[in-house]
Write a protein that holds these residues in place. Sequence first.
Motif, PDB file in Angstrom:
ATOM      1  N   LEU A 109      74.599  25.575  17.269  1.00  0.00           N
ATOM      2  CA  LEU A 109      73.901  24.650  16.365  1.00  0.00           C
ATOM      3  C   LEU A 109      72.525  24.302  16.928  1.00  0.00           C
ATOM      4  O   LEU A 109      71.518  24.306  16.200  1.00  0.00           O
ATOM      5  CB  LEU A 109      74.729  23.376  16.166  1.00  0.00           C
ATOM      6  N   SER A 110      72.460  24.007  18.210  1.00  0.00           N
ATOM      7  CA  SER A 110      71.189  23.700  18.849  1.00  0.00           C
ATOM      8  C   SER A 110      70.262  24.901  18.791  1.00  0.00           C
ATOM      9  O   SER A 110      69.067  24.776  18.473  1.00  0.00           O
ATOM     10  CB  SER A 110      71.419  23.281  20.303  1.00  0.00           C
ATOM     11  N   PHE A 111      70.806  26.076  19.067  1.00  0.00           N
ATOM     12  CA  PHE A 111      70.018  27.301  19.002  1.00  0.00           C
ATOM     13  C   PHE A 111      69.460  27.503  17.592  1.00  0.00           C
ATOM     14  O   PHE A 111      68.294  27.872  17.417  1.00  0.00           O
ATOM     15  CB  PHE A 111      70.889  28.489  19.397  1.00  0.00           C
ATOM     16  N   ALA A 112      70.289  27.245  16.578  1.00  0.00           N
ATOM     17  CA  ALA A 112      69.863  27.437  15.189  1.00  0.00           C
ATOM     18  C   ALA A 112      68.751  26.469  14.810  1.00  0.00           C
ATOM     19  O   ALA A 112      67.814  26.836  14.089  1.00  0.00           O
ATOM     20  CB  ALA A 112      71.057  27.265  14.255  1.00  0.00           C
ATOM     21  N   ILE A 113      68.818  25.219  15.280  1.00  0.00           N
ATOM     22  CA  ILE A 113      67.770  24.233  14.978  1.00  0.00           C
ATOM     23  C   ILE A 113      66.425  24.718  15.513  1.00  0.00           C
ATOM     24  O   ILE A 113      65.402  24.675  14.828  1.00  0.00           O
ATOM     25  CB  ILE A 113      68.131  22.863  15.576  1.00  0.00           C
ATOM     26  N   GLY A 114      66.422  25.194  16.754  1.00  0.00           N
ATOM     27  CA  GLY A 114      65.187  25.706  17.336  1.00  0.00           C
ATOM     28  C   GLY A 114      64.680  26.943  16.624  1.00  0.00           C
ATOM     29  O   GLY A 114      63.471  27.097  16.378  1.00  0.00           O
ATOM     30  N   MET A 115      65.589  27.822  16.260  1.00  0.00           N
ATOM     31  CA  MET A 115      65.213  29.050  15.560  1.00  0.00           C
ATOM     32  C   MET A 115      64.633  28.749  14.186  1.00  0.00           C
ATOM     33  O   MET A 115      63.644  29.354  13.760  1.00  0.00           O
ATOM     34  CB  MET A 115      66.438  29.963  15.439  1.00  0.00           C
ATOM     35  N   ILE A 116      65.230  27.790  13.481  1.00  0.00           N
ATOM     36  CA  ILE A 116      64.718  27.383  12.168  1.00  0.00           C
ATOM     37  C   ILE A 116      63.306  26.809  12.312  1.00  0.00           C
ATOM     38  O   ILE A 116      62.411  27.115  11.527  1.00  0.00           O
ATOM     39  CB  ILE A 116      65.677  26.364  11.523  1.00  0.00           C
ATOM     40  N   GLY A 117      63.098  25.967  13.329  1.00  0.00           N
ATOM     41  CA  GLY A 117      61.770  25.421  13.568  1.00  0.00           C
ATOM     42  C   GLY A 117      60.749  26.510  13.830  1.00  0.00           C
ATOM     43  O   GLY A 117      59.635  26.484  13.288  1.00  0.00           O
TER      44      GLY A 117
END
Length: 445
Positions: A109-117
């Motif tokens: 989830l944390s990885f996805a937040i950064g990737m989306i940003g």
Amino acid sequence: MTSAKKRIWGWYFFDWASQPYNTLLITFIFAPYIKDLLGDGSQAQAAWGYGIGAAGLFIAICAPLLGVIADKAGGRMRFIWLFSLLYVVGAWGLWYAAPDNFNLTLVMLSFAIGMIGMEFATIFTNAMLPDLGAPNEIGKISGSGWAFGYIGGLIALIIMLLLLAEGTTGKTLIGIAPLFGLDAEAREGTRSVGPLTAIWYAVFMIPFFLWVKEPPSKPRMSMMAAARTAWPELRANLVHLPKQRSLFAYLGSSMFYRDALNGMYVFGGIYAAGVLEWEVTQVGVFGILASLTGALFAWIGGKADSRFGPKPVIVVCVLVLTVVAIGVVMISRSSVFGVPVDPTSALPDIAFYIMGAAIGAAGGALQSASRTMMVRQSEPDRMTQSFGLYALAGKATSFLAPLLIGFVTDITGSQQLGISPLIGLFLIGLVLLLWVKPEGARSVG
């Protein structure tokens, strides 16, 4: 330095600041670390595929809507500020992927937040490309920016390998303990890749925000009004899109070949760790080589783009990557291109290093030429919307390569066979390029 040159260099710094998310987190450091934590290459490859695929689906849905809103309301910079915050928060959160308290769901989830940003910020910075120079200059500008980004990713990777990421011995690549008293047994050296990526981005985005100014534009509608009208306009544009044959074919082509290329980047580290039994430091050396060739050929490709146009550059790069994808499937600890080797032989490692150099070279030039081609296919007053569609094309099937790799890996139990769907994706992209006009719908001559 003139204001025009400062603006271009400021724009380059986005590539420099953001590249470590791809280099350190998606490919060469954090992905192999996940494999180490899960203990099984096939399980890690499948989990990584499902997680990144889900993030890509979210990006695909939201990207074109954001593009429409930005074109209507103006003010790309405020969007970049917002998504930069997501980048930093998401990257920093990877520090908490501790071996003794590992929660795969929260980490992904944390990885996805950064990737989306990162992906959303890229939409708005890419849309600034045509404002940076004349049409015959943007290929060179794009290539130089991509090369500069690769160099940034390379330096960040070298810092990780030499000073922070511990191998099985608890030492870094140069034989020292991780800096700052980081605990090697708790893998704090490797986990520091999250905070390093976040800090790197925050520091090196300063030139971007100081030097890149949006050109004056006519007054736009409010953000709320733009949001209310975004979906009807996007829907109308999507309905009309098939009539724009060249743009439609290019979006389709790039959708498949970029998905396959991202699959190579995303799974390269996990593949090497699982199939060739490489340590994080070995994967890192592979990353250095790929970054060097990526920087060099992004720069060379940018010059070729300005001289011959982006389409020939794209065709050559996709052909090279198709051959490389076939080659990668044929490399294992026990054989190279169908020839049996001793399990202790260095030949599989050498062959995979060569494949990595080719991936970096063709990938760097391909990505640079692809965003130049998008500029040529787009209407000037809808540039952010067009790059939103470009992001949609890049992410609409971004779940496809990871999910196909995850699925084939699951059912075969083989990481080698799991990579094979990339070959078909490259070939589909190559065929669709036949309908792409080099200048889009614009008249030539």
